[in-house]
Design a protein around this motif. Structure first.
Motif, PDB file in Angstrom:
ATOM      1  N   CYS A   1       5.204 -13.184  -9.364  1.00 52.64           N
ATOM      2  CA  CYS A   1       6.508 -12.831  -8.214  1.00 52.64           C
ATOM      3  C   CYS A   1       7.119 -13.647  -7.303  1.00 52.64           C
ATOM      4  O   CYS A   1       6.651 -14.933  -6.881  1.00 52.64           O
ATOM      5  CB  CYS A   1       4.831 -12.171  -7.341  1.00 52.64           C
ATOM      6  SG  CYS A   1       5.082 -11.745  -5.888  1.00 52.64           S
ATOM      7  N   PRO A   2       8.083 -13.496  -7.498  1.00 54.62           N
ATOM      8  CA  PRO A   2       9.054 -14.347  -6.444  1.00 54.62           C
ATOM      9  C   PRO A   2       8.624 -14.546  -4.908  1.00 54.62           C
ATOM     10  O   PRO A   2       9.130 -14.601  -4.731  1.00 54.62           O
ATOM     11  CB  PRO A   2      10.460 -13.642  -6.468  1.00 54.62           C
ATOM     12  CG  PRO A   2      10.012 -12.149  -7.511  1.00 54.62           C
ATOM     13  CD  PRO A   2       8.760 -12.006  -7.492  1.00 54.62           C
ATOM     14  N   LYS A   3       7.709 -13.263  -4.502  1.00 53.89           N
ATOM     15  CA  LYS A   3       7.367 -13.754  -3.070  1.00 53.89           C
ATOM     16  C   LYS A   3       5.529 -14.437  -3.138  1.00 53.89           C
ATOM     17  O   LYS A   3       4.954 -13.725  -1.908  1.00 53.89           O
ATOM     18  CB  LYS A   3       7.251 -11.797  -2.114  1.00 53.89           C
ATOM     19  CG  LYS A   3       8.419 -11.686  -3.058  1.00 53.89           C
ATOM     20  CD  LYS A   3       9.870 -11.983  -1.922  1.00 53.89           C
ATOM     21  CE  LYS A   3      10.163 -11.245  -0.568  1.00 53.89           C
ATOM     22  NZ  LYS A   3      10.608 -12.002   0.152  1.00 53.89           N
TER      23      LYS A   3
ATOM     24  N   ILE B   1       1.591  -1.203  -6.062  1.00 53.42           N
ATOM     25  CA  ILE B   1       2.342  -2.271  -4.973  1.00 53.42           C
ATOM     26  C   ILE B   1       3.221  -1.282  -4.655  1.00 53.42           C
ATOM     27  O   ILE B   1       3.214  -1.230  -2.467  1.00 53.42           O
ATOM     28  CB  ILE B   1       3.019  -3.538  -5.103  1.00 53.42           C
ATOM     29  CG1 ILE B   1       2.138  -4.012  -6.270  1.00 53.42           C
ATOM     30  CG2 ILE B   1       3.221  -4.190  -3.789  1.00 53.42           C
ATOM     31  CD1 ILE B   1       0.922  -4.925  -5.439  1.00 53.42           C
TER      32      ILE B   1
ATOM     33  N   ALA C   1       3.734  -2.990 -10.172  1.00 56.94           N
ATOM     34  CA  ALA C   1       4.455  -2.850  -9.095  1.00 56.94           C
ATOM     35  C   ALA C   1       4.357  -1.805  -8.321  1.00 56.94           C
ATOM     36  O   ALA C   1       4.543  -1.297  -7.173  1.00 56.94           O
ATOM     37  CB  ALA C   1       5.535  -3.092  -9.653  1.00 56.94           C
TER      38      ALA C   1
ATOM     39  N   CYS D   1       7.186  -6.550  -0.787  1.00 53.33           N
ATOM     40  CA  CYS D   1       7.706  -6.294  -2.595  1.00 53.33           C
ATOM     41  C   CYS D   1       8.803  -5.894  -2.497  1.00 53.33           C
ATOM     42  O   CYS D   1       8.936  -4.608  -2.022  1.00 53.33           O
ATOM     43  CB  CYS D   1       6.837  -5.143  -3.218  1.00 53.33           C
ATOM     44  SG  CYS D   1       6.676  -5.010  -4.670  1.00 53.33           S
ATOM     45  N   THR D   2       9.390  -6.508  -2.991  1.00 56.33           N
ATOM     46  CA  THR D   2      10.835  -6.174  -3.847  1.00 56.33           C
ATOM     47  C   THR D   2      10.835  -4.873  -4.483  1.00 56.33           C
ATOM     48  O   THR D   2      12.328  -4.529  -5.548  1.00 56.33           O
ATOM     49  CB  THR D   2      11.659  -7.272  -3.885  1.00 56.33           C
ATOM     50  OG1 THR D   2      11.515  -7.366  -4.878  1.00 56.33           O
ATOM     51  CG2 THR D   2      11.640  -8.452  -2.960  1.00 56.33           C
ATOM     52  N   GLU D   3       9.908  -4.969  -5.237  1.00 56.03           N
ATOM     53  CA  GLU D   3       9.819  -3.816  -6.753  1.00 56.03           C
ATOM     54  C   GLU D   3      10.235  -4.187  -7.636  1.00 56.03           C
ATOM     55  O   GLU D   3      11.033  -3.628  -8.790  1.00 56.03           O
ATOM     56  CB  GLU D   3      10.083  -2.409  -6.345  1.00 56.03           C
ATOM     57  CG  GLU D   3       8.532  -1.578  -5.417  1.00 56.03           C
ATOM     58  CD  GLU D   3       9.119  -0.578  -5.141  1.00 56.03           C
ATOM     59  OE1 GLU D   3       9.990   0.440  -5.531  1.00 56.03           O
ATOM     60  OE2 GLU D   3       8.889   0.211  -3.520  1.00 56.03           O
ATOM     61  N   CYS D   4      10.762  -5.775  -7.753  1.00 55.27           N
ATOM     62  CA  CYS D   4      11.478  -6.195  -9.278  1.00 55.27           C
ATOM     63  C   CYS D   4      10.451  -6.193 -10.887  1.00 55.27           C
ATOM     64  O   CYS D   4      10.967  -6.164 -11.442  1.00 55.27           O
ATOM     65  CB  CYS D   4      11.572  -8.284  -9.167  1.00 55.27           C
ATOM     66  SG  CYS D   4      10.316  -9.025  -9.043  1.00 55.27           S
ATOM     67  N   GLY D   5       9.296  -5.645 -10.539  1.00 51.48           N
ATOM     68  CA  GLY D   5       8.858  -5.471 -11.890  1.00 51.48           C
ATOM     69  C   GLY D   5       8.514  -6.298 -12.908  1.00 51.48           C
ATOM     70  O   GLY D   5       7.779  -6.973 -13.572  1.00 51.48           O
ATOM     71  N   VAL D   6       8.571  -7.861 -12.795  1.00 57.71           N
ATOM     72  CA  VAL D   6       7.655  -9.321 -13.062  1.00 57.71           C
ATOM     73  C   VAL D   6       6.640  -8.916 -13.115  1.00 57.71           C
ATOM     74  O   VAL D   6       6.358  -9.309 -14.718  1.00 57.71           O
ATOM     75  CB  VAL D   6       8.117  -9.739 -11.807  1.00 57.71           C
ATOM     76  CG1 VAL D   6       7.703 -11.374 -12.771  1.00 57.71           C
ATOM     77  CG2 VAL D   6      10.022 -10.754 -12.475  1.00 57.71           C
ATOM     78  N   CYS D   7       5.781  -8.545 -12.279  1.00 55.57           N
ATOM     79  CA  CYS D   7       4.196  -8.872 -12.094  1.00 55.57           C
ATOM     80  C   CYS D   7       3.859  -7.858 -13.420  1.00 55.57           C
ATOM     81  O   CYS D   7       3.160  -7.814 -14.643  1.00 55.57           O
ATOM     82  CB  CYS D   7       3.699  -8.555 -10.978  1.00 55.57           C
ATOM     83  SG  CYS D   7       3.931  -6.699 -10.123  1.00 55.57           S
TER      84      CYS D   7
ATOM     85  N   ILE E   1       2.909 -12.109  -3.715  1.00 52.16           N
ATOM     86  CA  ILE E   1       1.768 -11.908  -3.645  1.00 52.16           C
ATOM     87  C   ILE E   1       0.641 -11.330  -4.004  1.00 52.16           C
ATOM     88  O   ILE E   1       1.272 -11.738  -5.565  1.00 52.16           O
ATOM     89  CB  ILE E   1       2.510 -10.283  -4.053  1.00 52.16           C
ATOM     90  CG1 ILE E   1       3.729 -10.076  -2.241  1.00 52.16           C
ATOM     91  CG2 ILE E   1       2.076  -8.919  -3.784  1.00 52.16           C
ATOM     92  CD1 ILE E   1       4.970  -8.989  -2.683  1.00 52.16           C
TER      93      ILE E   1
ATOM     94  N   VAL F   1      -0.875 -10.248  -6.227  1.00 55.20           N
ATOM     95  CA  VAL F   1      -1.294  -9.097  -7.011  1.00 55.20           C
ATOM     96  C   VAL F   1      -2.161  -7.983  -6.978  1.00 55.20           C
ATOM     97  O   VAL F   1      -2.678  -7.079  -7.042  1.00 55.20           O
ATOM     98  CB  VAL F   1       0.098  -8.307  -7.804  1.00 55.20           C
ATOM     99  CG1 VAL F   1       0.570  -7.151  -8.467  1.00 55.20           C
ATOM    100  CG2 VAL F   1       1.836  -9.458  -7.831  1.00 55.20           C
TER     101      VAL F   1
HETATM  102  S1  SF4 Z   1       6.712  -6.257  -7.877  1.00 58.22           S
HETATM  103 FE1  SF4 Z   1       5.246  -7.161  -8.553  1.00 58.22          FE
HETATM  104  S2  SF4 Z   1       6.350  -9.336  -8.673  1.00 58.22           S
HETATM  105 FE2  SF4 Z   1       7.939  -8.429  -8.188  1.00 58.22          FE
HETATM  106  S3  SF4 Z   1       7.463  -8.653  -5.881  1.00 58.22           S
HETATM  107 FE3  SF4 Z   1       6.711  -7.059  -6.077  1.00 58.22          FE
HETATM  108  S4  SF4 Z   1       4.617  -8.051  -6.729  1.00 58.22           S
HETATM  109 FE4  SF4 Z   1       5.948  -9.331  -7.109  1.00 58.22          FE
END
Ligand code: SF4
Ligand code: SF4
Length: 428
Positions: A370-372, A420, A417, A400-406, A374, A376
């Protein structure tokens, strides 16, 4: 941030653009860029011309066009690429084209006011697909109204897709760079900005030369070209682009961002007076006989393009639109190409081995990637199993920027995501 190699996705490469056949009929959803349902202006059995407006709520909302000349044969409820269903108009192709194959004269758009430019954008159906789909003119108007003119603002044009499994924007930027640069200049003029940054993923030299030659006559415009680190994800979101500009010591207070396609369609709408009738769409995935990037009429059913790819050589387990990281699963091959569709990926069963959701195995991938940063996994258990969780960890959900990486990193395939996002919205 995570190395894109760790995403375990295919990153297809394409050499040539394929002009798709004109379909025998098109399916035109009656939802505009802002998701509003529009009332059709045309009745069944009416003849329509290529580019004719067939639905528009008001002059200040995005118009919907017939993308072929033909006869309206009826209405149908259809699935659209964002996974929803809506009412659509079916038009059987018939008659002669008004735009296809014609050399359109370039108008002197510099004499246009901001209102003229926005009106053309509404009229021609220009949309922005940077982070979310919306009407381009509405987005620019809101920015302009809220903008503090004493502050220094910049327009950022991203020349690659934020999802690394999609190559459409990069492909378009390699082939239509002159038009994209001019489209960006039109957008900047409509919001009275004199600073433009182009963000590239690959060869920055050619872009720099073209941008320099375009703006060399202008004393008032400042331009920049920066290269993003696209070997990591995320690298193309609003936040990452802002960080890239800061890292390069580019000075500004406010930023507005668009993608390559929005700049290109702005050029066509304002300089050529042409509605959005076509799309560049990537068709990829190992079940296809051949992978392609098509220039295709909006409204063409996905099924027709699969046929042009030679069909399937193995069975398809899943169809995903607009990228494997943040895309949407669709199930209907009659889903039409819409103005916000960038890619369709076909997945076989064997490359999604963990499709079945299992319990969290406490691997820590989500937190690490997670870039932040978090936590998760903890938030997931908090939301679903009411586990005791420190308030500081819960509060981090708002970052959370909802980037979807997690989601991509989780071997248990938990909808992280999405969870969150529910937590952030306070919905339960
Ligand atoms: S979507 Fe997942 S990886 Fe991306 S910022 Fe939110 S919690 Fe972190
Ligand atoms: S990545 Fe998935 S399985 Fe691993 S700790 Fe996070 S939620 Fe659990």
């Amino acid at each position: 941030m995570i190395s894109i190699q760790k995403l375990h996705c295919d990153f297809p490469q394409f050499k040539d653009l394929v002009d798709a056949y004109i379909p025998p009929f098109v399916i035109i959803p009656l939802k505009n860029a802002d998701g509003e349902l529009c009332t059709s202006k045309v009745a069944e059995n009416t003849r329509v011309s290529e580019g004719e407006i067939i639905a528009q709520n008001t002059k200040s909302s995005s118009a919907i066009h017939s993308t072929v000349p033909g006869i309206v044969t009826g209405y149908r409820t259809v699935s659209i690429p964002n996974g929803k269903k809506t009412n659509a108009l079916i038009i059987r192709t018939d008659g002669s084209f008004s735009y296809l194959g014609r050399n359109l004269p370039v108008t002197d758009w510099r004499k246009y006011s901001a209102a003229d430019i926005w009106s053309l954008m509404y009229d021609k159906g220009v949309i922005s697909t940077f982070e979310k789909t919306r009407s381009m003119a509405s987005m620019l108007k809101v920015f302009s109204e809220k903008r503090d003119i004493s502050r220094d603002s910049i327009l950022v044009v991203r020349l690659f897709d934020s999802d690394p499994t999609v190559r459409t924007a990069e492909f378009l930027s390699e082939r239509k760079l002159d038009q994209i640069i001019e489209g960006a200049a039109i957008v900047a003029r409509s919001i009275a900005l004199h600073k433009i940054a182009f963000i590239v993923s690959g060869k920055s030299k050619e872009v720099t030369e073209k941008v320099k030659s375009y703006f060399c006559q202008s004393m008032s415009d400042e331009w920049f070209v920066y290269k993003a680190a696209t070997d990591i994800y995320p690298s193309g979101g609003y936040r990452e682009l802002k960080m890239l500009l800061n890292k390069n010591k580019c000075v500004f207070d406010e930023m507005i961002a668009i993608d390559a396609e929005a700049a290109f369609t702005t050029y066509e709408a304002v300089a050529l007076n042409k509605p959005v009738l076509e799309k560049y769409v990537q068709f990829s995935g190992s079940p296809l006989v051949s992978e392609r990037i098509f220039r295709v009429r909006v409204g063409t059913p996905i099924r027709k393009l699969v046929e042009e790819c030679g069909g399937f050589k193995q069975s398809v387990y899943k169809i995903v639109t607009n990228g494997l990281i943040k895309g949407t699963a669709v199930s209907d091959l009659d889903t039409p190409v819409t103005a916000d569709l960038k890619s369709v990926t076909f997945l076989p069963r064997k490359i999604i081995p963990f499709q079945k959701q299992v319990n969290c195995i406490r691997c820590g991938n989500c937190h690490r990637s997670c870039p932040k940063k978090i936590q998760v996994d903890k938030l997931f258990s908090y939301y679903y199993f009411h586990t005791e969780t420190n308030q500081k960890i819960i509060d981090m959900a708002s970052e959370c920027t909802e980037c979807g990486v997690c989601d991509t990193a989780c071997p248990a395939r938990l909808p992280l995501a999405q969870t969150i996002s529910l937590l952030k919205g306070g919905i339960k």
